[in-house]
Design an enzyme around this catalytic site. Structure first.
Site, PDB file in Angstrom:
ATOM      1  N   HIS A  82       0.836  -1.192   0.000  1.00  0.00           N
ATOM      2  CA  HIS A  82       0.000   0.000   0.000  1.00  0.00           C
ATOM      3  C   HIS A  82       0.872   1.243   0.000  1.00  0.00           C
ATOM      4  CE1 HIS A  82      -4.206   1.313   0.399  1.00  0.00           C
ATOM      5  NE2 HIS A  82      -3.671   2.412   0.889  1.00  0.00           N
ATOM      6  N   ARG A 168     -13.032  12.487   3.891  1.00  0.00           N
ATOM      7  CA  ARG A 168     -11.776  13.234   4.046  1.00  0.00           C
ATOM      8  C   ARG A 168     -11.300  13.779   2.706  1.00  0.00           C
ATOM      9  NH1 ARG A 168      -8.224   8.982   5.576  1.00  0.00           N
ATOM     10  NH2 ARG A 168      -6.545  10.476   5.685  1.00  0.00           N
ATOM     11  N   SER A 183      -6.360   4.685   8.451  1.00  0.00           N
ATOM     12  CA  SER A 183      -7.054   4.363   7.206  1.00  0.00           C
ATOM     13  C   SER A 183      -6.344   3.205   6.496  1.00  0.00           C
ATOM     14  CB  SER A 183      -7.078   5.611   6.311  1.00  0.00           C
ATOM     15  OG  SER A 183      -7.391   5.285   4.992  1.00  0.00           O
TER      16      SER A 183
HETATM   17  N1  URA Z   1      -4.182   5.927   1.509  1.00  0.00           N
HETATM   18  C1  URA Z   1      -5.205   5.480   2.274  1.00  0.00           C
HETATM   19  O1  URA Z   1      -5.705   4.373   2.087  1.00  0.00           O
HETATM   20  N2  URA Z   1      -5.679   6.276   3.236  1.00  0.00           N
HETATM   21  C2  URA Z   1      -5.166   7.489   3.493  1.00  0.00           C
HETATM   22  O2  URA Z   1      -5.620   8.149   4.382  1.00  0.00           O
HETATM   23  C3  URA Z   1      -4.098   7.950   2.689  1.00  0.00           C
HETATM   24  C4  URA Z   1      -3.622   7.148   1.691  1.00  0.00           C
END
Ligand code: URA
Length: 433
Positions: A82, A168, A183
């Site tokens: 990620h 957000r 997150s």
């Molecule tokens: N990627 C995510 O999944 N969440 C975030 O808040 C920022 C980047």
């Protein structure tokens, strides 16, 4: 318990209890607390921050807000990756097939664009017919049969994050360490992979602008993951200029395909190999970085990685012809070249501004309801450290019509800062945890 009191407590700089955090996450997930109250709380958290304990509770509450994926039916060590988000960040599109071609099962959950940054799911939808809205069973079957699947966040997987992410995105509350850490880690924990490699961006195009904040974010996420029994690694990478040369959606897919053909931009290729090596080592397919890199290189030169992308696109409903003939990926019809208005070296780029240029063209969302145009974007010719003469092309803009070209061109030029003195190229990898 009242949401009003929770907002006020945080607004006044207080520390929320575990019960208060769980209350607002549960209430928001069930639709009992409205967007406007949660927006307010997000803004209060943005300014007042959260402690490590609050962040951990928030992460676990979000991870537990819905179902968790059980990946035990997939053989081998499942590895997920990620990114914290950047401009021109098409990493997963090249990385996932490369790693899968080396035998590491990639079971990945991806997101859509956030703020000025792009998202893997939006980019993948440039392949006609492609869907990340697959069922859990299809997800697992595809990883078992072809070694790779990417799904969007379903309504029942970390649904609290799904709702908060969208909120957000349009309320200027993305770039907060605790909100980003919770997150990312909530969905990674809910998605069930055994090992997770994080790409934590740092610089003007990242949500964390300083190296200090980016390392702190990386350490916080690694700690949360290890505390939940996951194998973790984080790479802190430069986002002080766009990654690679393409910024947009379809245009980035083209660049990822070029990279799988061994013809990608140097910085992007380097990042993919660095992250891929971590994934192979964590996934038990290589003893060390050197061996991992050699395997990844072989996957590219032998065409196995490209073939894996084609299998993946086909398995999720897309047209695999586009993988072998990337010129089929449609780019917007109106083209404008942006030319340097002076001589010099490119000294600095306000990278988030380049992301905003793509967003203004329609490549990102202005509101939760926005429909994005996958064909728009920018292709850069010059990056930091390049020497330019007046009149040289800095970039080409791909737009749906003429209406935004003036404003985008001006914003782009304002984001490029020139220097009379020699400027060295930027270092891509800032650290590895
Ligand atoms: N990627 C995510 O999944 N969440 C975030 O808040 C920022 C980047």
């Amino acid at each position: 318990m009242r949401m009003y009191d929770i907002i006020m407590k945080k607004r006044n700089g207080g520390e929320l209890s575990d019960e208060e955090i769980r209350f607002f996450i549960e209430g928001y997930t069930k639709g009992e607390i409205p967007d406007y109250q949660v927006s307010s709380l997000m803004m209060a958290i943005y300014f007042r921050k959260m402690t490590e304990r609050e962040t951990l509770t928030l992460t676990l509450a979000m991870a537990e807000s819905g179902d968790k994926l059980d990946l035990s039916a997939i053989k081998g060590i499942k590895v997920d990756k990620h990114s914290t988000g950047g401009v021109g960040d098409k990493t997963s599109l090249a990385l996932a097939p490369m790693v899968a071609a080396c035998g590491v099962p990639v079971a990945k959950m991806s997101g859509r664009g956030l703020g000025h940054t792009g998202g893997t799911i939006d980019k993948l939808e440039s392949f006609p017919g492609f869907s990340t809205g697959i069922s859990n069973d299809t997800f697992i079957n595809n990883v078992n049969s072809i070694g790779i699947a990417i799904m969007g966040q379903t309504a029942d997987l970390a649904p609290a994050d799904k709702k908060l992410y969208a909120l957000r995105d349009v309320t200027a509350t993305v770039d907060n360490m605790s909100l980003i850490a919770s997150s990312i880690m909530s969905k990674k924990l809910a998605a069930g992979a055994d090992a997770i490699v994080l790409d934590v961006k740092t610089g003007s195009g990242a949500f964390m602008k300083t190296e200090e904040d980016s390392f702190a974010l990386a350490e916080e996420m690694v700690k949360i993951g290890r505390g939940s029994g996951r194998r973790m690694s984080a790479v802190i990478s430069n986002m002080d200029q766009p990654l690679g040369l393409a910024v947009g959606n379809a245009i980035e897919v083209r660049e990822a395909i070029d990279t799988l053909n061994g013809k990608g931009p140097e910085d992007f290729t380097e990042l993919v190999y660095t992250l891929g090596s971590r994934m192979l080592v964590l996934g038990g397919k290589a003893e060390n970085e050197e061996e991992a890199r050699a395997k990844l290189e072989e996957a590219v030169t032998g065409g196995y990685a490209l073939e894996k992308l084609a299998q993946f696109v086909k398995a999720q409903g897309g047209d695999e012809k586009y993988v072998y003939e990337p010129d089929r990926l449609v780019l917007a019809p109106v083209r404008k070249e942006i030319l340097a208005d002076r001589d010099g070296y490119i000294g600095h780029i306000d990278c988030d501004e380049i992301g905003i240029c793509s967003l203004m063209l329609g490549g990102g969302r202005e509101t939760k309801e926005s429909v994005i145009d996958l064909s728009v974007g920018l292709l850069l010719d010059k990056k930091v450290g390049d020497k330019v003469s007046k009149g040289d092309r800095l970039a080409t803009v791909y737009a749906a019509d003429e209406s935004k070209l003036g404003a985008v061109g001006e914003r782009f030029l304002n984001a490029y800062h020139f220097s009379d003195d020699f400027v060295s190229k930027q270092k891509l990898i800032k650290g590895i945890i």
